[in-house]
Scaffold this active site. Sequence first.
Site, PDB file in Angstrom:
ATOM      1  N   CYS A 271      43.759  51.894  37.439  1.00 13.03           N
ATOM      2  CA  CYS A 271      43.252  50.547  37.701  1.00 13.03           C
ATOM      3  C   CYS A 271      41.735  50.481  37.644  1.00 13.03           C
ATOM      4  CB  CYS A 271      43.754  50.088  39.068  1.00 13.03           C
ATOM      5  SG  CYS A 271      43.098  48.492  39.552  1.00 13.03           S
TER       6      CYS A 271
ATOM      7  N   CYS B 266      40.116  48.232  40.302  1.00 14.74           N
ATOM      8  CA  CYS B 266      40.069  48.773  41.663  1.00 14.74           C
ATOM      9  C   CYS B 266      39.006  49.855  41.779  1.00 14.74           C
ATOM     10  CB  CYS B 266      41.410  49.398  42.048  1.00 14.74           C
ATOM     11  SG  CYS B 266      42.837  48.511  41.484  1.00 14.74           S
ATOM     12  N   ASP B 267      38.901  50.702  40.763  1.00 18.51           N
ATOM     13  CA  ASP B 267      38.136  51.940  40.933  1.00 18.51           C
ATOM     14  C   ASP B 267      36.881  52.050  40.067  1.00 18.51           C
ATOM     15  OD1 ASP B 267      40.116  52.706  42.695  1.00 18.51           O
ATOM     16  OD2 ASP B 267      41.337  53.598  41.119  1.00 18.51           O
TER      17      ASP B 267
END
Length: 313
Positions: free
Chosen positions: A139, A142-143
């Site tokens: 992701c 997200c990261d």
Amino acid sequence: MVIVGSGPAGLTAAIYTARANLAPLVVEGEPSSTSDQPGGQLMLTTEVENYPGFIDGIMGPELMTSFRAQAARFGAILKTEKATKVDLSSRPFGVWVGDPTAPEPTYTAGALIIATGARSLMLGVPGEDKLLGHGLSTCATCDGFFFRGHEIAVVGGGDSAVEEATFLTKFADKVTIVHRRKELRASKIMQDRAFKNPKISFLWDTVVTEVLGDNSLSGVRVRNVVTNEESELGVTGLFVAIGHAPNTALFAGQLEMDENGYLITHDGTNTNVEGVFACGDVQDHVYRQAITAAGSGCMAAIDAERWLEAQQA
Ligand code: NAP
């Protein structure tokens, strides 16, 4: 009316069935870092530029927050729980959350709409499990932030890989797309964008054979599939974007599936069990777009509503 799943398909089905006064209960999943969390795969994406109605695009999580609020506005009951078992052998159908060995289902449903979507595929190479969340991610949204100033790699050649790589150049100094062939599968517009991006480079005909590192990712071993030559990529992050598999384990032995585990639907969104309908990526391995998932969620709601009406006639 119970709906399992809360991506574009499940929440569109919720909006339509709520507006038809069917008081749907949505088992929306539990927060996690994977695509079976509430809101589905769009929670793990960045800018959605092709959902009609948003001239300048919209962030995936923002879009899903709006879907959810719209479903709630019409009375859909949203349960932040994960379905652990279903019994489709007789009506009303049973849906369990929590302990699947509990004698009674948590919810019973006169009609059931399945919208459990699909999840990211993993490489299945050594080091992958250990380093997931420690430099290895599925992701970018997200990261990505964690890789500010780093050199990283993305595996895959589809829209997801190219989109993630392009997004990651906002943070990383260099992004290498590792693809097993020498031609991308991604759409032309995404390809052009990536080819023009000076921070993106390509490693063609190459597969990842091992993810290296003890506590955090320190490199990736790769192999050229033409020459068989092995080498090491000195990256600190690896994003896996090699496609998806349907979330259908819950329905094994009860609903018909194709050879890849996607639910089979006929005459609209009907499954092989009367009163059980399926929509979105869980039954679609061809289009897999937010808009097609939402469209099929609408179809499932209308099919379910008409079916329930016919039962009462
Ligand atoms: P995909 O189109 O199935 O592409 C998967 C890619 O990963 C392919 O390039 C494939 O290689 C490669 N791959 C598969 N297994 C692999 C393995 N074990 N090792 C190495 N490489 C592997 O999946 P996707 O990119 O996730 O896209 C899925 C769908 O969502 C598509 O319909 C796509 O158009 C859509 N999507 C759209 C957008 C957008 O429009 N903004 C963004 C993301 C996704 P091969 O090419 O050799 O098969």
